[in-house]
Design a protein around this motif. Structure first.
Motif, PDB file in Angstrom:
ATOM      1  N   LYS A 141     149.162  84.098 -18.678  1.00 38.95           N
ATOM      2  CA  LYS A 141     148.253  83.915 -17.543  1.00 38.95           C
ATOM      3  C   LYS A 141     148.060  85.264 -16.848  1.00 38.95           C
ATOM      4  O   LYS A 141     148.957  86.092 -16.806  1.00 38.95           O
ATOM      5  CB  LYS A 141     148.816  82.907 -16.540  1.00 38.95           C
ATOM      6  N   GLY A 181     146.765  87.831 -11.034  1.00 35.30           N
ATOM      7  CA  GLY A 181     145.992  87.563  -9.827  1.00 35.30           C
ATOM      8  C   GLY A 181     145.460  86.146  -9.760  1.00 35.30           C
ATOM      9  O   GLY A 181     145.506  85.497  -8.712  1.00 35.30           O
ATOM     10  N   ARG A 182     144.963  85.644 -10.859  1.00 34.76           N
ATOM     11  CA  ARG A 182     144.430  84.282 -10.898  1.00 34.76           C
ATOM     12  C   ARG A 182     145.536  83.259 -10.714  1.00 34.76           C
ATOM     13  O   ARG A 182     145.355  82.232 -10.063  1.00 34.76           O
ATOM     14  CB  ARG A 182     143.685  84.038 -12.198  1.00 34.76           C
ATOM     15  N   THR A 229     146.619  83.299  -6.928  1.00 30.64           N
ATOM     16  CA  THR A 229     145.705  82.610  -6.019  1.00 30.64           C
ATOM     17  C   THR A 229     145.897  81.102  -6.090  1.00 30.64           C
ATOM     18  O   THR A 229     145.898  80.426  -5.059  1.00 30.64           O
ATOM     19  CB  THR A 229     144.236  82.949  -6.324  1.00 30.64           C
ATOM     20  N   THR A 230     146.085  80.580  -7.284  1.00 31.34           N
ATOM     21  CA  THR A 230     146.315  79.145  -7.435  1.00 31.34           C
ATOM     22  C   THR A 230     147.626  78.734  -6.774  1.00 31.34           C
ATOM     23  O   THR A 230     147.688  77.712  -6.073  1.00 31.34           O
ATOM     24  CB  THR A 230     146.339  78.763  -8.926  1.00 31.34           C
ATOM     25  N   THR A 234     145.150  92.631 -16.674  1.00 34.92           N
ATOM     26  CA  THR A 234     143.969  93.058 -17.425  1.00 34.92           C
ATOM     27  C   THR A 234     143.843  94.572 -17.367  1.00 34.92           C
ATOM     28  O   THR A 234     144.385  95.224 -16.475  1.00 34.92           O
ATOM     29  CB  THR A 234     142.698  92.410 -16.863  1.00 34.92           C
ATOM     30  N   ILE A 262     146.527  75.680 -15.559  1.00 35.61           N
ATOM     31  CA  ILE A 262     145.565  76.655 -15.048  1.00 35.61           C
ATOM     32  C   ILE A 262     144.885  77.292 -16.256  1.00 35.61           C
ATOM     33  O   ILE A 262     145.548  77.699 -17.213  1.00 35.61           O
ATOM     34  CB  ILE A 262     146.284  77.719 -14.220  1.00 35.61           C
TER      35      ILE A 262
END
Length: 143
Positions: free
Chosen positions: A23, A26-27, A30-31, A65, A142
């Protein structure tokens, strides 16, 4: 019509388990912060802790990334003169992978006593095993 305000004693807290394998940091953060704050619930109230508990497993398999896995650095100060210390993402991933997710989520929560209480509901484990089986956590997927 009156505005609804949640009360501290009427809030039901759930437990969620998130697998951080492959995963983006950052994503994922946030979740996690949305679930810790309780913004996913219809009874969300900004001055009350309406959030749920979140368990994160496989923290050592988190991704970034671009070239951030080479260039990203974490800084802290010891409190002494000239005491700034830095550690790269790659080294932090080896030594303390839980701290990477902890710092990312901490930056997304309120900077006050309520935010500190929310952060206590975050449980991070570097492997795929955790100790919170008695709470019957729901799996949270997610994309």
């Amino acid at each position: 019509m009156k505005t609804f305000s949640a009360k501290k004693n009427t809030i039901k807290k759930k437990w969620y388990c998130i697998d951080a394998q492959n995963k983006i940091l950052g994503r994922l953060a946030t979740t996690i912060s949305i679930y810790l704050r309780g913004k996913h619930k219809p009874e969300y109230t900004k001055h009350i802790d309406t959030g749920d508990y979140v368990i994160v497993v496989n923290a050592k398999k988190i991704l970034l990334t671009g070239k951030k896995n080479i260039n990203k650095k974490y800084y802290h100060h010891t409190g002494y003169i000239g005491g700034i210390k830095q550690i790269s993402f790659k080294d932090m991933l080896i030594t303390n992978p839980e701290r990477i997710i902890y710092l990312a989520v901490k930056g997304m929560l309120p900077k006050n006593s309520l935010g500190r209480e929310m952060l206590k509901k975050l449980k991070i484990f570097s492997d795929h095993q955790h100790i919170h089986f008695a709470q019957n956590p729901h799996d949270l997927y997610i994309t």
